[in-house]
Design an enzyme around this catalytic site. Structure first.
Site: not given
Length: 414
Positions: A191, A193
């Protein structure tokens, strides 16, 4: 014929020789030279050094007769005395027993790692029927990390029981089967963020529109799994309407990678690993991150831009929770590796399917619901600790960097 068959089946007598004392060059070679004079075979060998204290264990075939065995014992004792080492010699039969089929690698990380926590972890392993065959230190900075080689307990059962123990003791624990997958090339899917970078890109863009707080509150609820991700994303993107596209350049310039990100990518790329970033954020940012870090694959949502201005819409299919897992499978298939050879890292509810699909799913400084659902959780802000879960030590990382003329960053302790 029967006597010849019995002789072949009979395991040879062996001697277990254990020496201990202050380490210095030549101890092992001197011991082996003494054994060489007796003409014995080396069956097994282990050696460890802790703060200049050495323990050397040798399993060797015993000489053919009692007199020769006694002579060898006496020679070894004299060698140990000359080396100022203590020695124990134990007679036995056969080789070291083969490890049971249930074998696991249990990696324990702490900041710091208290004796009480490690005692509790090892007690839990024993209660599950596991035996710790070997312990190797992987790092002492910025975290303390140990790799425990465990046999006799199911990795799946250990994962469940040790996850609860990790939470109770405030340490991080990963349990993986001890098989060839851990040694081979793997795909790391991250991922972006709050995982690869510190913060949320959509909030940074929203700050240019004056709606950072409004977007942040929705993002937080979505990451906790309280809102449908696609609906929440489209709702948040509407706040971005009218923001000039040049703001994306400012946002990118202000991004801060989480500590250890570059070290992890740099080191694992040397070993042939592949990397992917899969984000519910935006391709205008993630594509640049991938190019900057040398990441092989990137998938994210695309902000619509018309006449140099954000329209408040996204283009095409939204990369949501299911989309992230689908991307992981597609990237693995393209590389030609099984899903068991993938590692997924994420922090939010929309990462859960991806974490479940991977061979090793890691909740990285994640929301409580994600930590409880994931098989492994890392709660220290150092991305390069992921490498310890792969059996790579801090010393190996630093040595590889030094060879390339790089000083491995030493992040401050939290």
């Amino acid at each position: 014929m029967t006597e010849e068959f019995d002789a072949l089946e009979r395991r040879p007598d062996t001697l277990l020789i254990t020496l201990a004392g202050n380490d210095r060059p030549g101890l092992t070679s001197a011991t082996l030279a003494t054994l060489a004079l007796a003409g014995v075979d080396v069956v097994d060998l282990e050696q460890i050094v802790l703060r200049a204290r050495l323990v050397l264990g040798l399993l060797v075939t015993a000489p053919a007769d009692a007199a020769s065995t006694d002579a060898l014992k006496h020679a070894i004792e004299e060698t140990a005395h000359a080396l100022d080492m203590t020695v124990e010699i134990e007679e036995g039969v056969g080789d070291t027993p083969r490890e049971p089929s249930d074998r696991a690698r249990v990696t324990v990380l702490g900041l710091p790692l208290k004796a009480a926590a490690l005692a509790s972890v090892t007690r839990t392993i024993a209660s599950a029927g596991g035996n710790i065959d070997r312990i190797i230190r992987l790092a002492r900075y910025p975290v303390t990390a140990f790799d425990l080689h465990v046999s006799g307990a199911s990795p799946d059962e250990l994962r469940v029981t040790l996850a609860a123990e990790a939470a109770a003791q405030g340490v991080d624990i990963a349990v993986q089967p001890a098989n060839l997958v851990r040694r081979g090339m793997r795909l790391i899917v991250m991922d972006v963020d709050s995982t690869l970078i510190d913060g949320e890109v959509i909030e940074m863009i929203a700050a240019h529109a004056g709606y950072e707080k409004e977007v942040a509150s929705v993002t937080e609820a979505a990451m906790r799994g309280e809102l449908d991700f696609e609906d929440s994303l489209r709702g948040r993107v509407k706040y971005l309407k009218g923001v000039p596209a040049t703001a994306l350049d400012e946002v990118y310039a202000g991004l801060v990678l989480n500590p250890g990100a570059r070290t992890m990518v740099r080191t694992l790329r040397r070993l042939g690993y592949r990397f992917a970033i899969v984000s519910g954020g935006f391709s205008q940012i993630t594509d640049r991150l991938a190019a900057d870090l040398g990441i092989h694959y990137a998938r994210a949502n695309e902000l619509e831009i018309v006449d140099g201005v954000l329209t408040g819409e996204v283009v095409g299919e939204v990369v949501d929770r299911a989309g992230k897992a689908r991307a992981l499978r597609e990237f693995a298939a393209e590389i030609g590796i099984p899903e068991a050879a993938t590692v997924a890292i994420g922090d939010g509810a929309n990462d859960l399917d991806m974490l479940a699909a991977a061979g090793l799913g890691i909740a990285y400084n994640a929301k409580p619901a994600v930590r409880s659902a994931a098989g492994t959780a890392i709660n220290v802000p150092y991305l390069d600790t992921i490498m310890y879960l792969l059996g790579i030590s801090r010393e190996e990382i630093e040595a590889a960097d030094a060879e390339a003329g790089i000083v491995t960053p030493a992040p401050p302790l939290i």
